[in-house]
Design a protein around this motif. Structure first.
Motif, mmCIF file in Angstrom:
data_model
loop_
_atom_site.group_PDB
_atom_site.id
_atom_site.type_symbol
_atom_site.label_atom_id
_atom_site.label_comp_id
_atom_site.label_asym_id
_atom_site.label_seq_id
_atom_site.Cartn_x
_atom_site.Cartn_y
_atom_site.Cartn_z
ATOM 1 N N ILE A 116 -36.956 -39.627 -32.378
ATOM 2 C CA ILE A 116 -36.551 -40.079 -31.043
ATOM 3 C C ILE A 116 -35.941 -38.911 -30.257
ATOM 4 C CG2 ILE A 116 -34.839 -41.508 -29.827
ATOM 5 C CD1 ILE A 116 -35.832 -43.833 -31.523
ATOM 6 N N CYS A 117 -35.124 -38.106 -30.905
ATOM 7 C CA CYS A 117 -34.548 -36.931 -30.220
ATOM 8 C C CYS A 117 -35.645 -35.947 -29.818
ATOM 9 C CB CYS A 117 -33.527 -36.241 -31.112
ATOM 10 S SG CYS A 117 -32.018 -37.210 -31.321
ATOM 11 N N ALA A 118 -36.569 -35.665 -30.738
ATOM 12 C CA ALA A 118 -37.660 -34.719 -30.458
ATOM 13 C C ALA A 118 -38.573 -35.276 -29.367
ATOM 14 C CB ALA A 118 -38.455 -34.441 -31.732
ATOM 15 N N GLY A 119 -38.876 -36.574 -29.431
ATOM 16 C CA GLY A 119 -39.727 -37.209 -28.420
ATOM 17 C C GLY A 119 -39.088 -37.126 -27.041
ATOM 18 N N HIS A 120 -37.800 -37.381 -26.971
ATOM 19 C CA HIS A 120 -37.079 -37.311 -25.696
ATOM 20 C C HIS A 120 -37.130 -35.893 -25.141
ATOM 21 C CE1 HIS A 120 -33.358 -37.069 -23.177
ATOM 22 N NE2 HIS A 120 -33.927 -38.134 -22.661
ATOM 23 N N GLU A 121 -36.924 -34.905 -26.014
ATOM 24 C CA GLU A 121 -36.974 -33.498 -25.593
ATOM 25 C C GLU A 121 -38.344 -33.135 -25.026
ATOM 26 O OE1 GLU A 121 -34.648 -30.962 -25.298
ATOM 27 O OE2 GLU A 121 -33.340 -32.686 -25.574
ATOM 28 N N ARG A 122 -39.408 -33.743 -25.590
ATOM 29 C CA ARG A 122 -40.772 -33.450 -25.134
ATOM 30 C C ARG A 122 -41.157 -34.274 -23.907
ATOM 31 N NH1 ARG A 122 -42.962 -34.415 -30.601
ATOM 32 N NH2 ARG A 122 -44.522 -35.697 -29.592
ATOM 33 N N GLY A 123 -40.250 -35.125 -23.430
ATOM 34 C CA GLY A 123 -40.535 -35.910 -22.230
ATOM 35 C C GLY A 123 -41.311 -37.192 -22.498
ATOM 36 N N ALA A 173 -43.815 -53.964 -36.033
ATOM 37 C CA ALA A 173 -43.693 -52.750 -35.213
ATOM 38 C C ALA A 173 -42.888 -53.063 -33.952
ATOM 39 C CB ALA A 173 -45.074 -52.214 -34.851
ATOM 40 N N THR A 174 -42.325 -52.012 -33.366
ATOM 41 C CA THR A 174 -41.483 -52.183 -32.175
ATOM 42 C C THR A 174 -41.807 -51.099 -31.152
ATOM 43 O OG1 THR A 174 -39.713 -53.105 -33.549
ATOM 44 C CG2 THR A 174 -39.076 -52.304 -31.378
ATOM 45 N N TYR A 175 -42.037 -51.535 -29.901
ATOM 46 C CA TYR A 175 -42.193 -50.590 -28.794
ATOM 47 C C TYR A 175 -40.810 -50.100 -28.403
ATOM 48 C CZ TYR A 175 -46.685 -53.036 -27.945
ATOM 49 O OH TYR A 175 -47.926 -53.595 -28.063
ATOM 50 N N VAL A 176 -40.718 -48.806 -28.078
ATOM 51 C CA VAL A 176 -39.433 -48.225 -27.669
ATOM 52 C C VAL A 176 -39.646 -47.442 -26.375
ATOM 53 C CG1 VAL A 176 -37.550 -46.670 -28.337
ATOM 54 C CG2 VAL A 176 -38.742 -47.994 -30.090
ATOM 55 N N LEU A 177 -38.772 -47.692 -25.411
ATOM 56 C CA LEU A 177 -38.813 -46.964 -24.140
ATOM 57 C C LEU A 177 -37.607 -46.027 -24.089
ATOM 58 C CD1 LEU A 177 -40.498 -46.808 -21.515
ATOM 59 C CD2 LEU A 177 -38.906 -48.465 -20.510
ATOM 60 N N LEU A 178 -37.885 -44.742 -23.830
ATOM 61 C CA LEU A 178 -36.818 -43.740 -23.787
ATOM 62 C C LEU A 178 -36.445 -43.399 -22.346
ATOM 63 C CD1 LEU A 178 -38.064 -41.196 -26.509
ATOM 64 C CD2 LEU A 178 -36.537 -43.156 -26.802
ATOM 65 N N LYS A 179 -35.203 -42.954 -22.213
ATOM 66 C CA LYS A 179 -34.720 -42.434 -20.932
ATOM 67 C C LYS A 179 -35.593 -41.267 -20.519
ATOM 68 C CE LYS A 179 -29.731 -42.723 -20.692
ATOM 69 N NZ LYS A 179 -28.496 -42.083 -21.030
ATOM 70 N N LYS A 180 -35.728 -41.069 -19.216
ATOM 71 C CA LYS A 180 -36.444 -39.880 -18.753
ATOM 72 C C LYS A 180 -35.591 -38.667 -19.083
ATOM 73 C CE LYS A 180 -39.259 -41.562 -14.971
ATOM 74 N NZ LYS A 180 -39.269 -41.866 -13.545
ATOM 75 N N HIS A 181 -36.245 -37.622 -19.570
ATOM 76 C CA HIS A 181 -35.547 -36.365 -19.836
ATOM 77 C C HIS A 181 -35.184 -35.753 -18.482
ATOM 78 C CE1 HIS A 181 -34.962 -32.176 -21.090
ATOM 79 N NE2 HIS A 181 -34.707 -32.676 -22.282
ATOM 80 N N PRO A 182 -33.989 -35.152 -18.342
ATOM 81 C CA PRO A 182 -33.588 -34.561 -17.055
ATOM 82 C C PRO A 182 -34.661 -33.635 -16.470
ATOM 83 C CG PRO A 182 -31.774 -34.438 -18.615
ATOM 84 C CD PRO A 182 -32.955 -35.000 -19.358
ATOM 85 N N GLN A 183 -35.335 -32.890 -17.334
ATOM 86 C CA GLN A 183 -36.389 -31.979 -16.881
ATOM 87 C C GLN A 183 -37.534 -32.775 -16.259
ATOM 88 O OE1 GLN A 183 -35.217 -28.951 -17.265
ATOM 89 N NE2 GLN A 183 -36.885 -28.155 -16.070
ATOM 90 N N GLN A 184 -37.854 -33.941 -16.850
ATOM 91 C CA GLN A 184 -38.934 -34.797 -16.364
ATOM 92 C C GLN A 184 -38.585 -35.334 -14.974
ATOM 93 O OE1 GLN A 184 -41.693 -34.931 -18.334
ATOM 94 N NE2 GLN A 184 -42.682 -35.837 -16.578
ATOM 95 N N LYS A 185 -37.310 -35.639 -14.775
ATOM 96 C CA LYS A 185 -36.880 -36.129 -13.462
ATOM 97 C C LYS A 185 -37.145 -35.068 -12.398
ATOM 98 C CE LYS A 185 -33.298 -39.332 -14.970
ATOM 99 N NZ LYS A 185 -31.861 -39.586 -15.060
#
Length: 195
Positions: A116-123, A173-185
């Motif tokens: 989850i941390c790596a996914g968030h970092e990758r946007g 299984a579970t779908y997960v929605l992550l916050k937008k990464h600041p860079q993505q914003k």
């Protein structure tokens, strides 16, 4: 040169006549740069693992059992209902799949946190966690599912999650929605400005 000095010198050369100079291949390297670098990288990786273990906020206590055939869902305050509905219906492109099959709870905890941390970092915005239904798990059915339900609520990067549609694994299984990464914003702001 005196007679005595000459005899000493002749004696020295006589003793040394079968000695050969060391060639460059015969050098004993006391410092191997490649081995030193490998050792340094190994130590750094161990330090990162220890640091990650220390900073992993996912707790192992206070987990409420969730039956294998029950929906799990969560929506942070402020998340629009339309966004949550799109997630619930599996309409977001799933950019990452995290499979916890065959993993212990501790391994699942580490993998989920790191992914989850790596996914968030990758946007990445949407991913799926495959935890299985755990109908026969011990000490209670739905063990991993219950922990995933607990852990996802502890991660501030997770803004919503919902049990997957049958085509994506249903109750397992579970779908997960992550916050937008600041860079993505920033990227999105630039796109909108140009458009």
């Amino acid at each position: 040169m005196s007679h005595f000095e000459r005899e000493e010198l002749d004696s020295f050369f006589a003793e040394m006549q079968d000695v050969k100079p060391i060639t460059s291949n015969d050098k004993a390297l006391l410092h191997d740069p490649d081995a030193a670098l490998a050792e340094k990288q190994k130590r750094a990786s161990q330090q990162i693992q220890v640091r990650d273990t220390l900073k992993n906020p996912l707790s192992m206590e206070g987990v409420k059992p969730v039956p294998p055939d029950e929906f799990i869902q969560f929506q942070q305050p402020g998340i629009q209902d339309g966004v949550f509905k799109k997630l619930r219906l599996g309409k977001y492109p799933l950019e990452l799949a995290v499979s916890l099959a065959g993993k212990t709870l501790q391994e699942s905890r580490e993998l989920l946190y790191k992914q989850i941390c790596a996914g968030h970092e990758r946007g990445i915005r949407a991913l799926i966690v495959k935890h299985g239904t755990g109908e026969n798990s011990k000490p209670f059915p739905g063990l991993k599912k219950s922990y995933v339900n607990h852990w996802l609520r502890e991660l501030e990067k997770v803004i919503a999650f919902h049990t997957a549609q049958p085509m994506h694994g249903g109750f397992g299984a579970t779908y997960v929605l992550l916050k937008k990464h600041p860079q993505q914003k920033l990227i999105n702001r630039e796109k909108n400005r140009k458009g």
